[in-house]
Design a protein around this motif. Structure first.
Motif, PDB file in Angstrom:
ATOM      1  N   VAL A 126       0.835  -1.204   0.000  1.00 33.43           N
ATOM      2  CA  VAL A 126       0.000   0.000   0.000  1.00 33.43           C
ATOM      3  C   VAL A 126       0.872   1.257   0.000  1.00 33.43           C
ATOM      4  O   VAL A 126       0.615   2.211  -0.745  1.00 33.43           O
ATOM      5  N   LEU A 127       1.922   1.257   0.823  1.00 31.82           N
ATOM      6  CA  LEU A 127       2.806   2.420   0.888  1.00 31.82           C
ATOM      7  C   LEU A 127       3.520   2.660  -0.435  1.00 31.82           C
ATOM      8  O   LEU A 127       3.659   3.802  -0.890  1.00 31.82           O
ATOM      9  N   VAL A 128       3.981   1.574  -1.063  1.00 31.64           N
ATOM     10  CA  VAL A 128       4.678   1.719  -2.341  1.00 31.64           C
ATOM     11  C   VAL A 128       3.725   2.231  -3.418  1.00 31.64           C
ATOM     12  O   VAL A 128       4.084   3.106  -4.221  1.00 31.64           O
ATOM     13  N   LEU A 129       2.501   1.718  -3.442  1.00 30.69           N
ATOM     14  CA  LEU A 129       1.525   2.177  -4.431  1.00 30.69           C
ATOM     15  C   LEU A 129       1.173   3.647  -4.214  1.00 30.69           C
ATOM     16  O   LEU A 129       1.068   4.415  -5.182  1.00 30.69           O
ATOM     17  N   LEU A 130       1.015   4.028  -2.954  1.00 29.82           N
ATOM     18  CA  LEU A 130       0.746   5.441  -2.661  1.00 29.82           C
ATOM     19  C   LEU A 130       1.932   6.307  -3.078  1.00 29.82           C
ATOM     20  O   LEU A 130       1.769   7.389  -3.660  1.00 29.82           O
ATOM     21  N   GLY A 160       4.040   5.580  -5.376  1.00 32.95           N
ATOM     22  CA  GLY A 160       4.065   5.602  -6.830  1.00 32.95           C
ATOM     23  C   GLY A 160       3.163   6.678  -7.407  1.00 32.95           C
ATOM     24  O   GLY A 160       3.519   7.379  -8.353  1.00 32.95           O
ATOM     25  N   VAL A 161       1.971   6.825  -6.818  1.00 36.87           N
ATOM     26  CA  VAL A 161       1.022   7.842  -7.277  1.00 36.87           C
ATOM     27  C   VAL A 161       1.534   9.240  -6.956  1.00 36.87           C
ATOM     28  O   VAL A 161       1.479  10.159  -7.786  1.00 36.87           O
ATOM     29  N   LEU A 162       2.051   9.422  -5.731  1.00 35.81           N
ATOM     30  CA  LEU A 162       2.478  10.749  -5.290  1.00 35.81           C
ATOM     31  C   LEU A 162       3.718  11.239  -6.024  1.00 35.81           C
ATOM     32  O   LEU A 162       3.833  12.439  -6.339  1.00 35.81           O
ATOM     33  N   PHE A 163       4.648  10.348  -6.304  1.00 34.79           N
ATOM     34  CA  PHE A 163       5.925  10.761  -6.882  1.00 34.79           C
ATOM     35  C   PHE A 163       6.051  10.438  -8.366  1.00 34.79           C
ATOM     36  O   PHE A 163       7.127  10.599  -8.944  1.00 34.79           O
ATOM     37  N   SER A 164       4.972   9.993  -8.966  1.00 32.41           N
ATOM     38  CA  SER A 164       5.026   9.634 -10.376  1.00 32.41           C
ATOM     39  C   SER A 164       5.140  10.878 -11.261  1.00 32.41           C
ATOM     40  O   SER A 164       4.480  11.889 -11.011  1.00 32.41           O
ATOM     41  N   PRO A 165       5.951  10.807 -12.297  1.00 33.72           N
ATOM     42  CA  PRO A 165       5.944  11.887 -13.298  1.00 33.72           C
ATOM     43  C   PRO A 165       4.582  11.950 -13.989  1.00 33.72           C
ATOM     44  O   PRO A 165       3.837  10.962 -14.026  1.00 33.72           O
ATOM     45  N   HIS A 166       4.267  13.113 -14.549  1.00 28.00           N
ATOM     46  CA  HIS A 166       3.005  13.316 -15.257  1.00 28.00           C
ATOM     47  C   HIS A 166       3.297  13.583 -16.731  1.00 28.00           C
ATOM     48  O   HIS A 166       4.308  14.190 -17.084  1.00 28.00           O
ATOM     49  N   ARG A 167       2.388  13.128 -17.557  1.00 30.44           N
ATOM     50  CA  ARG A 167       2.498  13.402 -18.980  1.00 30.44           C
ATOM     51  C   ARG A 167       1.102  13.668 -19.539  1.00 30.44           C
ATOM     52  O   ARG A 167       0.204  12.830 -19.388  1.00 30.44           O
ATOM     53  N   PHE A 222       2.493   6.455 -13.574  1.00 31.37           N
ATOM     54  CA  PHE A 222       2.511   5.219 -12.793  1.00 31.37           C
ATOM     55  C   PHE A 222       1.211   4.434 -12.964  1.00 31.37           C
ATOM     56  O   PHE A 222       1.219   3.195 -12.921  1.00 31.37           O
ATOM     57  N   LEU A 223       0.102   5.145 -13.152  1.00 31.68           N
ATOM     58  CA  LEU A 223      -1.208   4.493 -13.271  1.00 31.68           C
ATOM     59  C   LEU A 223      -1.609   4.235 -14.714  1.00 31.68           C
ATOM     60  O   LEU A 223      -2.697   3.695 -14.953  1.00 31.68           O
ATOM     61  N   ALA A 224      -0.787   4.629 -15.671  1.00 28.42           N
ATOM     62  CA  ALA A 224      -1.108   4.393 -17.072  1.00 28.42           C
ATOM     63  C   ALA A 224      -1.213   2.895 -17.347  1.00 28.42           C
ATOM     64  O   ALA A 224      -0.471   2.088 -16.781  1.00 28.42           O
ATOM     65  N   ALA A 225      -2.135   2.517 -18.221  1.00 30.04           N
ATOM     66  CA  ALA A 225      -2.398   1.092 -18.473  1.00 30.04           C
ATOM     67  C   ALA A 225      -1.145   0.368 -18.953  1.00 30.04           C
ATOM     68  O   ALA A 225      -0.856  -0.757 -18.508  1.00 30.04           O
ATOM     69  N   ASP A 226      -0.388   1.000 -19.843  1.00 34.80           N
ATOM     70  CA  ASP A 226       0.826   0.358 -20.347  1.00 34.80           C
ATOM     71  C   ASP A 226       1.844   0.150 -19.227  1.00 34.80           C
ATOM     72  O   ASP A 226       2.534  -0.875 -19.182  1.00 34.80           O
ATOM     73  N   ALA A 268      10.511  -0.946  -8.082  1.00 39.52           N
ATOM     74  CA  ALA A 268      11.488  -0.805  -9.162  1.00 39.52           C
ATOM     75  C   ALA A 268      10.947   0.094 -10.266  1.00 39.52           C
ATOM     76  O   ALA A 268      11.676   0.917 -10.834  1.00 39.52           O
ATOM     77  N   ASN A 269       9.664  -0.043 -10.545  1.00 39.85           N
ATOM     78  CA  ASN A 269       9.067   0.757 -11.614  1.00 39.85           C
ATOM     79  C   ASN A 269       9.042   2.243 -11.280  1.00 39.85           C
ATOM     80  O   ASN A 269       9.406   3.075 -12.117  1.00 39.85           O
ATOM     81  N   ILE A 270       8.626   2.597 -10.064  1.00 38.75           N
ATOM     82  CA  ILE A 270       8.548   4.017  -9.712  1.00 38.75           C
ATOM     83  C   ILE A 270       9.941   4.632  -9.657  1.00 38.75           C
ATOM     84  O   ILE A 270      10.132   5.804 -10.018  1.00 38.75           O
ATOM     85  N   LEU A 271      10.938   3.864  -9.246  1.00 34.95           N
ATOM     86  CA  LEU A 271      12.311   4.374  -9.246  1.00 34.95           C
ATOM     87  C   LEU A 271      12.803   4.599 -10.676  1.00 34.95           C
ATOM     88  O   LEU A 271      13.487   5.593 -10.960  1.00 34.95           O
ATOM     89  N   GLN A 272      12.445   3.706 -11.581  1.00 35.09           N
ATOM     90  CA  GLN A 272      12.831   3.870 -12.980  1.00 35.09           C
ATOM     91  C   GLN A 272      12.140   5.074 -13.604  1.00 35.09           C
ATOM     92  O   GLN A 272      12.746   5.821 -14.368  1.00 35.09           O
ATOM     93  N   LEU A 273      10.852   5.270 -13.286  1.00 37.93           N
ATOM     94  CA  LEU A 273      10.122   6.418 -13.826  1.00 37.93           C
ATOM     95  C   LEU A 273      10.748   7.735 -13.393  1.00 37.93           C
ATOM     96  O   LEU A 273      10.683   8.738 -14.113  1.00 37.93           O
ATOM     97  N   ASN A 274      11.365   7.725 -12.202  1.00 39.33           N
ATOM     98  CA  ASN A 274      11.995   8.933 -11.693  1.00 39.33           C
ATOM     99  C   ASN A 274      13.487   8.982 -11.987  1.00 39.33           C
ATOM    100  O   ASN A 274      14.223   9.774 -11.391  1.00 39.33           O
TER     101      ASN A 274
END
Length: 341
Positions: A29-33, A35-42, A48-52, A303-309
């Motif tokens: 839950v913490l990692v998902l939260l 991911g949403v809070l620190f995810s880049p936007h496009r 982070f929440l994009a389907a792909d 790993a995904n949220i770290l890569q996105l950032n």
């Protein structure tokens, strides 16, 4: 002299015990939260929440998740299996070699690859159990042996899988493992992981065999006195681990359309990490398949949220290592009986 119960003597451990029991779910839950809070936007969307991106996360955890399912049985029974990544590599090479080089059909290739993986696991279980050699040593040797067999089977070459009819081509149906379902958002490899996770959870929690695994890992002497076939249980969990590694190797070959003797390198560490983060006691006797699944998803999402950032690979490894140490440390402080069950 009056005796004070441990829980009364150390009430401060109660919150920690609760944390250990649900550490994987809370961590997820913490990692998902995060991911949403620190995810880049496009274009106003949270990447982070994009389907792909979600599809990439679940695809990335499929193989290590499958390995972690088998590893959960091994660790609950009081063992460890360091060979699963190498067995994955051996299975992917055998799959590619039989389909492409030897022209075998799927109906003959897949059962043989799984049989080899199961026999490899059972052999390690026999060596560890009957000869009383530390599982760490046996499976470390197994890791080297599986890599060597993969090198022999591939002639130390990368085996590319191309599809079609005729010599040197694999049946087109095998390419399905690399496809996505439901509007190109849900990888077939993840579907394999989900099905195996359901079967593994049922086997562990709803069958006599699962109760035997918990009993052997919790107290081998008591299990033996209760009439449980301890040696058979200890050997069989390595067979299950080998089976999961074989499936993961087939999935790997299907996803990436190649087989290489280096496939699966380091995957055993990710599988063990998912099990530990999931709350399974490293000393055996306690664990949860749901926790393992949550642990695998948590590692993939982190790993995904770290890569996105654009966090470096080195920092990703450090973050994962810190989480593993924290999870294992909490188990040690609280004690094995406070672990998730």
């Amino acid at each position: 002299m009056s005796t004070i119960a441990p829980s009364a003597a150390r009430p401060h451990l109660r919150p920690l015990a609760l944390l250990v029991r649900f550490q994987s779910l809370l961590g997820l839950v913490l990692v998902l939260l995060g991911g949403v809070l620190f995810s880049p936007h496009r274009h106003g969307r949270i990447l982070f929440l994009a389907a792909d991106n979600v599809a990439n996360i679940v695809r990335s955890i499929s193989e290590t998740g499958i390995l972690a399912l088998g590893m959960t049985f091994v660790i609950i029974a009081g063992g460890i299996d360091l060979s699963v990544g190498a067995v994955l590599g051996l299975s992917s090479v055998l799959t590619a070699a039989l389909l492409v080089n030897d022209g075998w059909t799927l109906a003959s290739t897949l059962p043989l690859v799984l049989l080899v993986a199961v026999v490899f696991g059972l052999l390690q279980g026999v060596l560890s159990t009957r000869l009383r050699i530390q599982a760490f040593i046996v499976t470390l040797a197994g890791l080297q042996a599986a890599r060597g067999l993969a090198l022999i089977a591939s002639d130390n070459n990368f085996i590319n899988i191309t599809y079609g009819d005729g010599p040197g081509r694999a049946p087109p149906g095998f390419a399905l493992l690399g496809e996505r379902l439901f509007g190109d958002t849900f990888p077939v490899a993840t579907l394999v992981f989900v099905i195996l996770a359901i079967l593994a959870a049922f086997l562990l929690n709803r069958t006599r065999y699962g109760r035997y695994v918990f009993a052997v890992g919790g107290n081998e002497r008591a299990a033996r006195l209760s009439g449980i076939p301890v040696q058979w249980v200890r050997i069989s969990v390595y067979g299950l681990s080998g089976l999961c590694a074989g499936v993961a190797g087939i999935v790997h070959a299907g996803q990436f359309s190649f087989g290489s003797p280096n496939d699966g390198s380091g995957y055993e560490l990710n599988a063990i990490a998912a099990v530990v983060i999931g709350g399974t006691d490293l000393f055996g006797g306690a664990g949860s398949m749901i926790g393992t699944i949550a642990g695998a998803v948590m590692l993939g999402a982190l790993a995904n949220i770290l890569q996105l950032n654009d966090v470096s690979a080195a920092m990703q490894l450090l973050a994962t290592g810190a989480i593993i140490v924290l999870a294992a440390g909490l188990q040690t402080v609280v004690g094995r009986d406070a672990g998730s069950r």
